[in-house]
Write a protein that holds these residues in place. Structure first.
Motif, short mmCIF file in Angstrom:
data_model
loop_
_atom_site.label_atom_id
_atom_site.label_comp_id
_atom_site.label_asym_id
_atom_site.label_seq_id
_atom_site.Cartn_x
_atom_site.Cartn_y
_atom_site.Cartn_z
N GLN A 73 29.17 49.63 44.22
CA GLN A 73 28.60 48.28 44.19
C GLN A 73 29.72 47.25 44.22
O GLN A 73 30.57 47.21 43.34
N ASN A 74 29.71 46.42 45.26
CA ASN A 74 30.69 45.35 45.37
C ASN A 74 30.18 44.14 44.60
O ASN A 74 29.17 43.55 44.97
N VAL A 75 30.89 43.78 43.52
CA VAL A 75 30.48 42.65 42.68
C VAL A 75 31.16 41.36 43.13
O VAL A 75 30.50 40.33 43.28
N LEU A 76 32.45 41.41 43.33
CA LEU A 76 33.21 40.25 43.80
C LEU A 76 33.81 40.58 45.16
O LEU A 76 34.44 41.63 45.33
N ARG A 77 33.67 39.65 46.11
CA ARG A 77 34.08 39.92 47.50
C ARG A 77 35.07 38.88 48.01
O ARG A 77 34.93 38.40 49.13
N GLY A 78 36.02 38.51 47.19
CA GLY A 78 37.00 37.52 47.62
C GLY A 78 36.76 36.17 46.97
O GLY A 78 36.83 35.13 47.63
N GLU B 87 44.73 29.50 38.80
CA GLU B 87 44.45 29.70 40.21
C GLU B 87 44.18 31.17 40.47
O GLU B 87 45.03 32.02 40.20
N ALA B 88 42.98 31.45 40.95
CA ALA B 88 42.60 32.82 41.32
C ALA B 88 42.23 32.82 42.79
O ALA B 88 41.49 31.95 43.26
N SER B 89 42.75 33.80 43.51
CA SER B 89 42.55 33.83 44.96
C SER B 89 42.20 35.24 45.42
O SER B 89 42.85 36.21 45.04
N GLY B 90 41.15 35.33 46.26
CA GLY B 90 40.77 36.59 46.88
C GLY B 90 40.41 37.70 45.92
O GLY B 90 40.71 38.87 46.16
N ILE B 91 39.71 37.35 44.81
CA ILE B 91 39.39 38.35 43.79
C ILE B 91 38.26 39.27 44.27
O ILE B 91 37.18 38.81 44.62
N GLU B 92 38.55 40.55 44.27
CA GLU B 92 37.56 41.56 44.64
C GLU B 92 37.42 42.57 43.50
O GLU B 92 38.40 42.93 42.84
N LYS B 93 36.18 43.01 43.29
CA LYS B 93 35.92 44.02 42.26
C LYS B 93 34.65 44.77 42.60
O LYS B 93 33.63 44.17 42.94
N SER B 94 34.72 46.09 42.51
CA SER B 94 33.54 46.92 42.75
C SER B 94 33.47 47.99 41.67
O SER B 94 34.48 48.33 41.03
N TYR B 95 32.26 48.52 41.48
CA TYR B 95 32.04 49.57 40.50
C TYR B 95 31.40 50.76 41.19
O TYR B 95 30.52 50.60 42.04
N VAL C 42 41.01 36.47 32.34
CA VAL C 42 41.69 36.56 31.04
C VAL C 42 42.53 37.84 30.92
O VAL C 42 43.19 38.04 29.91
N GLY C 43 42.48 38.69 31.95
CA GLY C 43 43.29 39.90 31.92
C GLY C 43 42.66 41.09 31.25
O GLY C 43 43.32 42.09 31.01
N ALA C 44 41.36 40.99 30.93
CA ALA C 44 40.67 42.10 30.28
C ALA C 44 40.21 43.14 31.28
O ALA C 44 39.81 44.24 30.90
N LEU C 45 40.23 42.79 32.56
CA LEU C 45 39.77 43.68 33.63
C LEU C 45 40.70 43.52 34.82
O LEU C 45 41.09 42.40 35.15
N ARG C 46 41.04 44.63 35.46
CA ARG C 46 41.95 44.59 36.60
C ARG C 46 41.14 44.44 37.90
O ARG C 46 40.21 45.22 38.14
N PRO C 47 41.48 43.48 38.76
CA PRO C 47 40.76 43.35 40.03
C PRO C 47 41.20 44.43 41.01
O PRO C 47 42.29 44.99 40.91
N ASP C 48 40.34 44.72 41.99
CA ASP C 48 40.71 45.64 43.05
C ASP C 48 41.66 44.96 44.04
O ASP C 48 42.48 45.62 44.67
N ALA C 49 41.53 43.66 44.16
CA ALA C 49 42.40 42.88 45.05
C ALA C 49 42.40 41.44 44.57
O ALA C 49 41.50 41.01 43.85
#
Length: 213
Positions: free
Chosen positions: A30-35, A14-22, A64-71
């Motif tokens: 650049q916002n790649v994932l927005r929730g 279960e993944a919820s509200g995943i955000e990631k930007s570079y 998989v834990g290879a990258l940390r989300p911003d939120a």
């Protein structure tokens, strides 16, 4: 008239509200994932589909834990198997040596590792390459090894990033036989791809657009 309550299935992923930007340069971000949200239930085969650059691989690396989300949050129940888009291997090791190495990392007994290895060689059809070094394998056989290593410890949750890109037709069918067997055993599989050809093989298709699922 009586009805029987169906057992509630608890999510294995279960993944919820995943955000990631570079960050690009000093000012541009650049916002790649927005929730993005995604849930995987026991015995489900789910496809995650999106155009190139939509953030599919970024989301997979976060899962998989290879990258940390911003939120956002990620929770996984049970053992995780991961097959990245680009095969990860050691050039000087044979296929057998790869399985032995990963078996030790998974803390499998020698007997369990060898049994699983034999079954995977037979299921994917590359037992004749058991003693071949990885740097002498074709791209298709490396893809089989990559998948075999992800399956070695019989994980409850299997995450596959473009797993069949290098497969021929025979291996493609073998792959889906493996997936069907895992579903029957209550195992869960998440497959990400830029397109889905056989929708009937999936329980659900999740689309990733504009950083959201």
């Amino acid at each position: 008239m009586t009805t029987t309550a169906q057992p509630v299935r608890t999510a294995v992923l279960e993944a919820s509200g995943i955000e990631k930007s570079y960050r690009h340069g000093l000012r541009h971000r650049q916002n790649v994932l927005r929730g993005a949200d995604i849930t995987l239930l026991p015995g489900e085969v789910v496809g995650l589909v999106g155009e190139n650059g939509s953030g599919k691989s970024t989301l997979m690396k976060i899962l998989v834990g290879a990258l940390r989300p911003d939120a956002g949050t990620v929770s996984i129940a049970g053992r995780l198997g991961y097959c990245p888009q680009e095969p990860v291997y050691y050039e000087r090791l044979t296929c057998d040596e790869h399985f032995e190495l990963f078996g030790r990392a998974y803390r499998m007994s020698q007997e369990a590792e060898r049994r699983s290895r034999r079954e995977l060689y037979a299921a994917l059809g590359f037992e004749r390459y058991a003693s071949t070094r990885a740097d002498q394998l074709s791209g298709g056989t490396l893809a089989k090894l990559n998948l075999g290593l992800a399956l070695l410890a019989d994980p409850e949750v299997l995450l596959l990033d473009e797993p069949y890109a290098g497969f021929d037709w025979d291996t493609y069918l073998r792959f889906w036989d493996l997936v069907a067997r895992r579903r029957e055993q209550g195992r869960s599989v998440l497959i990400i791809s830029h397109f889905v050809a056989d929708e009937e093989r999936f329980d659900r298709i999740v689309h990733l657009r504009d950083g959201r699922t």
